[in-house]
Design a protein around this motif. Structure first.
Motif, PDB file in Angstrom:
ATOM      1  N   TRP A 151     -27.271  46.599 -25.330  1.00 54.16           N
ATOM      2  CA  TRP A 151     -26.921  48.004 -25.525  1.00 54.16           C
ATOM      3  C   TRP A 151     -26.111  48.190 -26.807  1.00 54.16           C
ATOM      4  O   TRP A 151     -26.423  49.023 -27.656  1.00 54.16           O
ATOM      5  N   TRP A 152     -25.039  47.401 -26.970  1.00 49.41           N
ATOM      6  CA  TRP A 152     -24.183  47.558 -28.137  1.00 49.41           C
ATOM      7  C   TRP A 152     -24.875  47.124 -29.414  1.00 49.41           C
ATOM      8  O   TRP A 152     -24.633  47.676 -30.486  1.00 49.41           O
ATOM      9  N   LEU A 153     -25.769  46.146 -29.308  1.00 48.19           N
ATOM     10  CA  LEU A 153     -26.559  45.771 -30.469  1.00 48.19           C
ATOM     11  C   LEU A 153     -27.469  46.924 -30.885  1.00 48.19           C
ATOM     12  O   LEU A 153     -27.637  47.202 -32.070  1.00 48.19           O
ATOM     13  N   GLY A 154     -28.035  47.629 -29.910  1.00 52.14           N
ATOM     14  CA  GLY A 154     -28.858  48.806 -30.203  1.00 52.14           C
ATOM     15  C   GLY A 154     -28.054  49.922 -30.844  1.00 52.14           C
ATOM     16  O   GLY A 154     -28.525  50.591 -31.776  1.00 52.14           O
ATOM     17  N   VAL A 155     -26.836  50.140 -30.361  1.00 54.04           N
ATOM     18  CA  VAL A 155     -25.956  51.155 -30.964  1.00 54.04           C
ATOM     19  C   VAL A 155     -25.627  50.759 -32.396  1.00 54.04           C
ATOM     20  O   VAL A 155     -25.707  51.572 -33.317  1.00 54.04           O
ATOM     21  N   CYS A 156     -25.300  49.485 -32.588  1.00 50.69           N
ATOM     22  CA  CYS A 156     -24.995  48.994 -33.931  1.00 50.69           C
ATOM     23  C   CYS A 156     -26.219  49.113 -34.837  1.00 50.69           C
ATOM     24  O   CYS A 156     -26.105  49.512 -35.996  1.00 50.69           O
ATOM     25  N   ARG A 157     -27.395  48.808 -34.313  1.00 53.74           N
ATOM     26  CA  ARG A 157     -28.630  48.899 -35.101  1.00 53.74           C
ATOM     27  C   ARG A 157     -28.897  50.341 -35.526  1.00 53.74           C
ATOM     28  O   ARG A 157     -29.368  50.599 -36.625  1.00 53.74           O
ATOM     29  N   THR A 158     -28.573  51.287 -34.655  1.00 56.03           N
ATOM     30  CA  THR A 158     -28.757  52.694 -34.986  1.00 56.03           C
ATOM     31  C   THR A 158     -27.828  53.111 -36.124  1.00 56.03           C
ATOM     32  O   THR A 158     -28.216  53.884 -37.001  1.00 56.03           O
ATOM     33  N   LEU A 159     -26.621  52.557 -36.131  1.00 61.41           N
ATOM     34  CA  LEU A 159     -25.639  52.927 -37.148  1.00 61.41           C
ATOM     35  C   LEU A 159     -25.790  52.128 -38.440  1.00 61.41           C
ATOM     36  O   LEU A 159     -25.608  52.669 -39.536  1.00 61.41           O
ATOM     37  N   ASP A 160     -26.102  50.825 -38.314  1.00 64.36           N
ATOM     38  CA  ASP A 160     -26.184  49.964 -39.491  1.00 64.36           C
ATOM     39  C   ASP A 160     -27.151  48.811 -39.188  1.00 64.36           C
ATOM     40  O   ASP A 160     -26.780  47.820 -38.571  1.00 64.36           O
ATOM     41  N   ARG A 161     -28.379  48.965 -39.623  1.00 68.03           N
ATOM     42  CA  ARG A 161     -29.434  47.997 -39.299  1.00 68.03           C
ATOM     43  C   ARG A 161     -29.130  46.602 -39.848  1.00 68.03           C
ATOM     44  O   ARG A 161     -29.348  45.604 -39.174  1.00 68.03           O
ATOM     45  N   ARG A 162     -28.594  46.520 -41.043  1.00 64.15           N
ATOM     46  CA  ARG A 162     -28.286  45.208 -41.632  1.00 64.15           C
ATOM     47  C   ARG A 162     -27.228  44.469 -40.822  1.00 64.15           C
ATOM     48  O   ARG A 162     -27.332  43.265 -40.602  1.00 64.15           O
ATOM     49  N   MET A 163     -26.202  45.177 -40.415  1.00 65.82           N
ATOM     50  CA  MET A 163     -25.146  44.551 -39.621  1.00 65.82           C
ATOM     51  C   MET A 163     -25.717  44.059 -38.290  1.00 65.82           C
ATOM     52  O   MET A 163     -25.374  42.958 -37.839  1.00 65.82           O
ATOM     53  N   ALA A 164     -26.581  44.850 -37.683  1.00 70.26           N
ATOM     54  CA  ALA A 164     -27.173  44.444 -36.403  1.00 70.26           C
ATOM     55  C   ALA A 164     -28.057  43.216 -36.570  1.00 70.26           C
ATOM     56  O   ALA A 164     -28.049  42.322 -35.710  1.00 70.26           O
ATOM     57  N   GLU A 165     -28.782  43.131 -37.675  1.00 67.07           N
ATOM     58  CA  GLU A 165     -29.610  41.936 -37.923  1.00 67.07           C
ATOM     59  C   GLU A 165     -28.728  40.713 -38.124  1.00 67.07           C
ATOM     60  O   GLU A 165     -29.067  39.619 -37.676  1.00 67.07           O
ATOM     61  N   GLU A 166     -27.593  40.893 -38.759  1.00 65.46           N
ATOM     62  CA  GLU A 166     -26.649  39.791 -38.957  1.00 65.46           C
ATOM     63  C   GLU A 166     -26.097  39.310 -37.606  1.00 65.46           C
ATOM     64  O   GLU A 166     -25.979  38.107 -37.374  1.00 65.46           O
ATOM     65  N   ILE A 167     -25.766  40.250 -36.725  1.00 64.71           N
ATOM     66  CA  ILE A 167     -25.287  39.890 -35.389  1.00 64.71           C
ATOM     67  C   ILE A 167     -26.364  39.123 -34.634  1.00 64.71           C
ATOM     68  O   ILE A 167     -26.084  38.094 -34.012  1.00 64.71           O
ATOM     69  N   ALA A 168     -27.569  39.648 -34.667  1.00 64.11           N
ATOM     70  CA  ALA A 168     -28.671  39.011 -33.936  1.00 64.11           C
ATOM     71  C   ALA A 168     -28.926  37.597 -34.444  1.00 64.11           C
ATOM     72  O   ALA A 168     -29.200  36.682 -33.658  1.00 64.11           O
ATOM     73  N   ARG A 169     -28.823  37.390 -35.759  1.00 72.43           N
ATOM     74  CA  ARG A 169     -29.004  36.037 -36.319  1.00 72.43           C
ATOM     75  C   ARG A 169     -27.896  35.104 -35.866  1.00 72.43           C
ATOM     76  O   ARG A 169     -28.126  33.952 -35.542  1.00 72.43           O
ATOM     77  N   SER A 170     -26.658  35.601 -35.852  1.00 76.03           N
ATOM     78  CA  SER A 170     -25.518  34.741 -35.526  1.00 76.03           C
ATOM     79  C   SER A 170     -25.421  34.428 -34.033  1.00 76.03           C
ATOM     80  O   SER A 170     -24.840  33.417 -33.656  1.00 76.03           O
ATOM     81  N   THR A 171     -26.008  35.281 -33.192  1.00 75.58           N
ATOM     82  CA  THR A 171     -25.921  35.050 -31.746  1.00 75.58           C
ATOM     83  C   THR A 171     -27.213  34.474 -31.165  1.00 75.58           C
ATOM     84  O   THR A 171     -27.280  34.226 -29.976  1.00 75.58           O
ATOM     85  N   ALA A 172     -28.199  34.234 -32.017  1.00 77.31           N
ATOM     86  CA  ALA A 172     -29.473  33.700 -31.524  1.00 77.31           C
ATOM     87  C   ALA A 172     -29.402  32.213 -31.274  1.00 77.31           C
ATOM     88  O   ALA A 172     -28.638  31.479 -31.707  1.00 77.31           O
TER      89      ALA A 172
END
Length: 99
Positions: free
Chosen positions: A78-99
């Protein structure tokens, strides 16, 4: 000289007013959201932005990371989706670091 005021015509009776009234669109051509999740995320992101301003994406990132490290996958998504809506690059960085 006397002045008389005529009753205002409503949109239903005035041909000019009817010409300017937009009709409701029944089906939006670019409506790509199948399950309604994007609308919920957008509303949540806008509410989150209203609370935190320009730091909203960073705050959503913190929430996503906290949920990830606590093992709450649903809240993380959910929070990753909220972050992706606000800042796609930041959300991709989170997804890479938590994968």
């Amino acid at each position: 000289m006397t002045v008389q005021f005529a009753a205002a015509r409503t949109a239903a009776t005035s041909p000019l007013a009817r010409a300017f009234v937009r009709r409701r669109v029944e089906h939006v051509a670019n409506d790509n959201d199948i399950n309604g999740n994007e609308d919920l995320l957008l509303r949540a992101a806008l509410r989150h932005f209203a609370q935190h301003g320009l730091a909203a994406a960073s705050e959503a990132r913190k929430q996503a990371e906290a949920a990830f490290f606590s093992g709450d996958r649903q809240n993380y998504d959910w929070w990753l989706g909220v972050c992706r809506t606000l800042d796609r690059r930041m959300a991709e960085e989170i997804a890479r670091s938590t994968a």
